[in-house]
Design an enzyme around this catalytic site. Structure first.
Site, short mmCIF file in Angstrom:
data_model
loop_
_atom_site.label_atom_id
_atom_site.label_comp_id
_atom_site.label_asym_id
_atom_site.label_seq_id
_atom_site.Cartn_x
_atom_site.Cartn_y
_atom_site.Cartn_z
N CYS A 151 -13.30 10.40 4.02
CA CYS A 151 -12.00 10.23 3.36
C CYS A 151 -11.85 11.08 2.10
CB CYS A 151 -11.78 8.77 3.00
SG CYS A 151 -11.51 7.68 4.40
N SER A 156 -11.95 4.44 -3.61
CA SER A 156 -10.52 4.15 -3.78
C SER A 156 -9.76 4.48 -2.50
CB SER A 156 -9.94 4.95 -4.95
OG SER A 156 -9.97 6.34 -4.67
N TYR A 199 -3.55 22.86 1.72
CA TYR A 199 -3.76 21.51 2.25
C TYR A 199 -3.58 21.49 3.77
CZ TYR A 199 -3.40 16.41 2.59
OH TYR A 199 -3.60 15.09 2.91
#
Length: 273
Positions: free
Chosen positions: A100, A15, A179
């Protein structure tokens, strides 16, 4: 480096940015190994790619119906990633890796319920940083064992590894300590790994996307997505996965791109929150 006839391993390939990159490389003639979690749409996406009979096949590569393979794997699991690398090597020369896979779990250091749980912070670091490194090390070992290819402008090359950081690596916002730390580390390790892999003729480049249309973003209300898009100076919208894929394809093609982190963000600089 010419994509035609090569094999590309793409994590998070079912995705978002990973899927767009897989489609771009597949249509350019590469075989692709889609690495994603078992519950993902990887199997269906591989079937969709294999149905695209207009993609060119390079000499020695399987027929188009066989050029996309889904391998379920957690990027932090050594055995599962090794199985994905083995599947890629079985298709042909592994020359392209695109990392990714990642998560963006938010959390303030001091939230309403107290200090951020260490396990929450550690999970983000494990997937985004350790998972990326796990794929790099195992894929690079396979790449280093291949015969070098000659680039269009001359000179040998074995392959290229493309990682995904984020503008959060440089403009981390409140609620993003895990993050931002994970993506900052991905950017920081790009140059030392590129320098080490130079002797093996393997390039390492990182893309730091801004605000993109991804499954993570799709969970927000449309009004919130539009608001975020308007914060981008130009073009004033969310980035599209195909634009990430186009940059990844150019990195593969351009042998002088190495050891660099490239911002792909429409000139946005994130505010504190």
């Amino acid at each position: 480096m010419d994509v035609l006839g090569t094999v590309a391993l793409i994590t998070g390939g079912a995705s978002g940015l990973g899927a767009a990159t897989a489609r771009r490389l597949f249509d350019a003639g590469a075989s692709v190994v889609l690495v994603d979690l078992p519950a993902s749409a990887g199997e269906d996406f591989a079937a969709e790619l294999n149905a695209r009979n207009d993609a060119p096949a390079g000499a020695g590569t399987p027929e188009p119906a066989n050029r996309a393979v889904f391998v379920p794997a957690d990027v932090t699991n050594e055995a599962q990633v090794q199985a994905a690398v083995d599947a890629a090597v079985a298709l042909g020369p592994l020359r392209i890796v695109v990392n990714c896979a990642g998560v963006g779990t938010p959390g303030k250091v001091l939230g309403r319920d107290g200090a951020l749980p260490l396990e929450t912070f550690n999970r983000v670091i494990q997937i985004n940083l350790v998972g990326t490194f796990n794929v790099i090390r195992l894929a690079a070992a396979a790449m280093a064992a291949t015969e070098p290819a000659v680039t269009a402008l001359g000179g040998p090359e074995r392959g290229v590894i493309i990682n995904t950081a984020s503008v959060a690596a440089f403009d981390g916002q409140i609620g993003q300590p895990a993050y931002a730390a994970s993506k900052g580390a991905v950017a920081a390790m790009t140059l030392p790994i590129a320098r080490e892999f130079a002797r093996s003729l393997i390039r390492v480049v990182t893309i730091a996307p801004g605000i993109f249309e991804t499954p993570m973003m799709a969970g927000l209300p449309q009004e919130a997505q539009d608001s975020l898009g308007h914060q981008v100076p130009h073009p004033s919208r969310l980035g599209r996965p195909a634009e990430y894929a186009n940059l990844a394809a150019h990195i593969v093609d351009n042998a002088m791109l190495n050891g660099e982190t490239i911002r792909l963000d429409g000139a946005i600089r994130m505010g504190p929150k």
